[in-house]
Design a protein around this motif. Structure first.
Motif, mmCIF file in Angstrom:
data_model
loop_
_atom_site.group_PDB
_atom_site.id
_atom_site.type_symbol
_atom_site.label_atom_id
_atom_site.label_comp_id
_atom_site.label_asym_id
_atom_site.label_seq_id
_atom_site.Cartn_x
_atom_site.Cartn_y
_atom_site.Cartn_z
ATOM 1 N N LEU A 1 5.500 1.704 -8.924
ATOM 2 C CA LEU A 1 4.196 1.574 -8.275
ATOM 3 C C LEU A 1 3.664 2.988 -8.096
ATOM 4 C CD1 LEU A 1 5.000 -1.181 -5.653
ATOM 5 C CD2 LEU A 1 3.726 -1.441 -7.774
ATOM 6 N N ILE A 2 2.476 3.234 -8.617
ATOM 7 C CA ILE A 2 1.902 4.571 -8.679
ATOM 8 C C ILE A 2 0.779 4.737 -7.656
ATOM 9 C CG2 ILE A 2 0.732 6.245 -10.183
ATOM 10 C CD1 ILE A 2 3.485 5.486 -11.257
ATOM 11 N N CYS A 3 0.844 5.838 -6.904
ATOM 12 C CA CYS A 3 -0.266 6.238 -6.039
ATOM 13 C C CYS A 3 -0.810 7.537 -6.610
ATOM 14 C CB CYS A 3 0.197 6.434 -4.594
ATOM 15 S SG CYS A 3 -1.158 6.981 -3.528
ATOM 16 N N ALA B 1 0.869 -1.181 0.000
ATOM 17 C CA ALA B 1 0.000 0.000 0.000
ATOM 18 C C ALA B 1 0.899 1.221 0.000
ATOM 19 C CB ALA B 1 -0.908 0.003 1.224
ATOM 20 N N CYS B 2 0.359 2.330 -0.369
ATOM 21 C CA CYS B 2 1.112 3.579 -0.354
ATOM 22 C C CYS B 2 1.556 3.871 1.085
ATOM 23 C CB CYS B 2 0.251 4.712 -0.882
ATOM 24 S SG CYS B 2 1.053 6.332 -0.753
ATOM 25 N N PRO B 3 2.831 4.159 1.307
ATOM 26 C CA PRO B 3 3.299 4.445 2.661
ATOM 27 C C PRO B 3 2.758 5.760 3.220
ATOM 28 C CG PRO B 3 5.085 4.728 1.096
ATOM 29 C CD PRO B 3 3.922 4.171 0.341
ATOM 30 N N ALA C 1 10.772 8.261 -3.954
ATOM 31 C CA ALA C 1 9.666 8.376 -4.915
ATOM 32 C C ALA C 1 9.815 9.654 -5.729
ATOM 33 C CB ALA C 1 8.335 8.385 -4.177
ATOM 34 N N ARG C 2 9.242 9.607 -6.909
ATOM 35 C CA ARG C 2 9.193 10.830 -7.716
ATOM 36 C C ARG C 2 7.757 11.343 -7.724
ATOM 37 N NH1 ARG C 2 6.998 10.638 -12.769
ATOM 38 N NH2 ARG C 2 6.524 8.554 -13.536
ATOM 39 N N THR C 3 7.618 12.619 -7.946
ATOM 40 C CA THR C 3 6.303 13.240 -8.043
ATOM 41 C C THR C 3 5.784 13.080 -9.465
ATOM 42 O OG1 THR C 3 6.955 14.856 -6.384
ATOM 43 C CG2 THR C 3 5.028 15.390 -7.703
ATOM 44 N N LEU C 4 4.535 12.672 -9.586
ATOM 45 C CA LEU C 4 3.917 12.533 -10.901
ATOM 46 C C LEU C 4 3.738 13.903 -11.543
ATOM 47 C CD1 LEU C 4 1.072 9.950 -10.176
ATOM 48 C CD2 LEU C 4 3.320 9.492 -11.147
ATOM 49 N N THR C 5 3.857 13.937 -12.853
ATOM 50 C CA THR C 5 3.588 15.180 -13.569
ATOM 51 C C THR C 5 2.076 15.426 -13.575
ATOM 52 O OG1 THR C 5 3.330 14.097 -15.711
ATOM 53 C CG2 THR C 5 5.567 14.782 -15.091
ATOM 54 N N SER C 6 1.681 16.612 -13.938
ATOM 55 C CA SER C 6 0.249 16.937 -14.026
ATOM 56 C C SER C 6 -0.458 16.019 -15.011
ATOM 57 C CB SER C 6 0.049 18.390 -14.453
ATOM 58 O OG SER C 6 0.603 19.255 -13.497
ATOM 59 N N MET D 1 2.475 10.179 -6.331
ATOM 60 C CA MET D 1 3.824 9.654 -6.155
ATOM 61 C C MET D 1 4.021 8.389 -6.990
ATOM 62 S SD MET D 1 5.019 11.782 -3.888
ATOM 63 C CE MET D 1 6.407 11.072 -3.058
ATOM 64 N N ALA D 2 5.266 8.178 -7.438
ATOM 65 C CA ALA D 2 5.653 6.968 -8.163
ATOM 66 C C ALA D 2 6.852 6.365 -7.441
ATOM 67 C CB ALA D 2 6.001 7.289 -9.603
ATOM 68 N N PHE D 3 6.670 5.157 -6.922
ATOM 69 C CA PHE D 3 7.717 4.472 -6.176
ATOM 70 C C PHE D 3 8.445 3.510 -7.112
ATOM 71 C CE2 PHE D 3 4.437 5.742 -3.242
ATOM 72 C CZ PHE D 3 5.160 6.353 -2.229
ATOM 73 N N PRO D 4 9.770 3.602 -7.176
ATOM 74 C CA PRO D 4 10.512 2.764 -8.122
ATOM 75 C C PRO D 4 10.578 1.301 -7.683
ATOM 76 C CG PRO D 4 12.039 3.971 -6.732
ATOM 77 C CD PRO D 4 10.652 4.464 -6.387
ATOM 78 N N ILE D 5 10.758 0.445 -8.676
ATOM 79 C CA ILE D 5 11.022 -0.973 -8.428
ATOM 80 C C ILE D 5 12.427 -1.222 -8.965
ATOM 81 C CG2 ILE D 5 10.362 -3.351 -8.927
ATOM 82 C CD1 ILE D 5 7.500 -2.272 -9.400
ATOM 83 N N ARG D 6 13.349 -1.567 -8.080
ATOM 84 C CA ARG D 6 14.740 -1.789 -8.471
ATOM 85 C C ARG D 6 15.114 -3.249 -8.229
ATOM 86 N NH1 ARG D 6 16.288 3.408 -5.305
ATOM 87 N NH2 ARG D 6 15.650 4.980 -6.800
ATOM 88 N N ASP D 7 15.598 -3.893 -9.262
ATOM 89 C CA ASP D 7 15.983 -5.302 -9.186
ATOM 90 C C ASP D 7 14.848 -6.167 -8.628
ATOM 91 O OD1 ASP D 7 18.586 -4.785 -10.166
ATOM 92 O OD2 ASP D 7 19.239 -4.195 -8.159
#
Length: 70
Positions: A27-29, A10-12, A50-55, A34-40
């Protein structure tokens, strides 16, 4: 990524549902924007990573061919 892991994530921030953007490996909320990366194959569920989603991403539900985690 393991499907069972998707079921418990779930979104933290808001504890809401996440969408899996396979092509972006994120993983997008949408409510938090927010967009949480999946690494390996491991989701990095830290707000600082996390990165902020664009408009456009926030408005476009179909972007990234995401699917529900739950």
């Amino acid at each position: 990524m393991d499907k069972k892991l998707f079921e418990i994530l779930a979104c933290p921030q808001c504890k809401g549902e996440l969408k899996y953007a396979k092509n972006a490996a994120e993983l997008i909320c949408r409510p938090c924007g927010m967009a949480f990366p999946i690494r390996d194959g491991i989701p990095v569920m830290l707000e600082g990573e996390a990165r902020t989603l664009t408009s456009d991403e926030r408005l476009d539900e179909s972007k990234g061919s995401s699917e529900s985690v739950r």
